[in-house]
Design an enzyme around this catalytic site. Sequence first.
Site, PDB file in Angstrom:
ATOM      1  N   TYR A 161       0.816  -1.215   0.000  1.00 17.65           N
ATOM      2  CA  TYR A 161       0.000   0.000   0.000  1.00 17.65           C
ATOM      3  C   TYR A 161       0.853   1.270   0.000  1.00 17.65           C
ATOM      4  O   TYR A 161       0.333   2.366   0.182  1.00 17.65           O
ATOM      5  CB  TYR A 161      -0.948   0.011   1.195  1.00 17.65           C
ATOM      6  CG  TYR A 161      -1.981  -1.094   1.143  1.00 17.65           C
ATOM      7  CD1 TYR A 161      -3.025  -1.063   0.228  1.00 17.65           C
ATOM      8  CD2 TYR A 161      -1.887  -2.189   1.999  1.00 17.65           C
ATOM      9  CE1 TYR A 161      -3.959  -2.088   0.171  1.00 17.65           C
ATOM     10  CE2 TYR A 161      -2.817  -3.218   1.950  1.00 17.65           C
ATOM     11  CZ  TYR A 161      -3.853  -3.161   1.033  1.00 17.65           C
ATOM     12  OH  TYR A 161      -4.777  -4.182   0.981  1.00 17.65           O
ATOM     13  N   ASN A 208     -11.576  -1.228  -4.200  1.00 11.65           N
ATOM     14  CA  ASN A 208     -10.799  -0.392  -3.292  1.00 11.65           C
ATOM     15  C   ASN A 208      -9.549  -1.092  -2.776  1.00 11.65           C
ATOM     16  O   ASN A 208      -8.930  -0.603  -1.837  1.00 11.65           O
ATOM     17  CB  ASN A 208     -11.663   0.016  -2.092  1.00 11.65           C
ATOM     18  CG  ASN A 208     -12.816   0.919  -2.476  1.00 11.65           C
ATOM     19  OD1 ASN A 208     -13.124   1.084  -3.657  1.00 11.65           O
ATOM     20  ND2 ASN A 208     -13.459   1.520  -1.489  1.00 11.65           N
ATOM     21  N   ASP A 209      -9.201  -2.231  -3.354  1.00 14.86           N
ATOM     22  CA  ASP A 209      -8.032  -2.973  -2.888  1.00 14.86           C
ATOM     23  C   ASP A 209      -7.049  -3.262  -4.023  1.00 14.86           C
ATOM     24  O   ASP A 209      -6.343  -4.264  -4.013  1.00 14.86           O
ATOM     25  CB  ASP A 209      -8.465  -4.277  -2.208  1.00 14.86           C
ATOM     26  CG  ASP A 209      -7.398  -4.826  -1.275  1.00 14.86           C
ATOM     27  OD1 ASP A 209      -6.871  -4.046  -0.458  1.00 14.86           O
ATOM     28  OD2 ASP A 209      -7.081  -6.021  -1.353  1.00 14.86           O
ATOM     29  N   LEU A 210      -7.001  -2.368  -5.005  1.00 10.11           N
ATOM     30  CA  LEU A 210      -6.078  -2.531  -6.130  1.00 10.11           C
ATOM     31  C   LEU A 210      -4.713  -1.976  -5.728  1.00 10.11           C
ATOM     32  O   LEU A 210      -4.368  -0.838  -6.021  1.00 10.11           O
ATOM     33  CB  LEU A 210      -6.621  -1.812  -7.369  1.00 10.11           C
ATOM     34  CG  LEU A 210      -5.864  -2.060  -8.679  1.00 10.11           C
ATOM     35  CD1 LEU A 210      -6.054  -3.491  -9.159  1.00 10.11           C
ATOM     36  CD2 LEU A 210      -6.308  -1.074  -9.754  1.00 10.11           C
TER      37      LEU A 210
END
Length: 343
Positions: A161, A208-210
């Site tokens: 992230y 939302n988790d790319l």
Amino acid sequence: MNFCRILLKPLKKNEALSGYSAEGLHYLTDNKHFNPELPFSRQEFITVKPQKQQGMSISGFQPKLQLIIKDEHFDSVNQQGNYILKPSPEEYPFLAENEHATMRIMKELGFDVPENGLVSFAGEQNHKEFAFVITRFDRDKQQKPMHQEQLDGAMNIRDKYGKIGADNEQYVSYEQIAKFILQHTENHLAQQREIFRRIIYAYLLGNNDLHLRNFSFIYPKNSHPKLAPIYDFVSVSPYPEIFNSTLLALPLLAREEGNATLAKGFNTQYGEYIGDDFVEFGENIGLNKNVIIQKLIPEIIQEKEKVEQIYSQSFMPQPHIDCVLKTYRKRLALLNLLNEPEL
């Protein structure tokens, strides 16, 4: 109407019982007579197969198995499989159906997507639980392995992230990722357009988790590095513990890195990304502003019917479909906001 568990297209009468079209089976396995039912049960997957499992999910560990084709059905192997099997984790029910529908949409929208579909476990008659199966993209035409490198490794970034400082802020944006990809692969209009659309659709569909590990380079023998096809592309809208935590897995713009400043949309009455922000993103990775406004964004808006139809025909439960489409419609309207005044 019954739809194919691979292509999500209407089935013929003689295909309705199996749930698969001959076209779909041939697409996934090159064999229209293939038996797609897994040779093991969900319980066996949990209790007997763990030593063969590997992988990660949208949050933590998602069991996976490598598969091969043997005697016209799938069988599990420890290594050198040609397919990956991904059942829904208990904490994220129907994620397999979600990934199948979302990947099918990306395929129909023109993205490079490996062949995939839904298969059921053995011994389930009254209530079939589906698992997602996808062709491995790190194989050449002779099914020999090609080197794959996830972007966190390629960029030498230790956190997927982009939290590389002591302050827990994110220092890697989609803009930085896009520029890195273009620098190390083919930097031309088609590649710029593909990356632009990929990021926008992550936003529109609630992916939302790319993160960094959802982008990879493939290194074909005697060829230049290539951006890997779409993989692990899901909508997390039905899972509020993830969906409500962030709008995107990474900041959109380089100027947002480290929380240095906000994208324009956050300084408007809407308080989230809007069309102006994606225009800025596109320009920063080399696209022409007029092309973005007059061609690329209108094309995406015109794809609305296709997106909604595929989700509606999917095997996701109706509440999940409604949740995803609610997010999609809201964000599609935000994408259409250009020249919006700041507060």
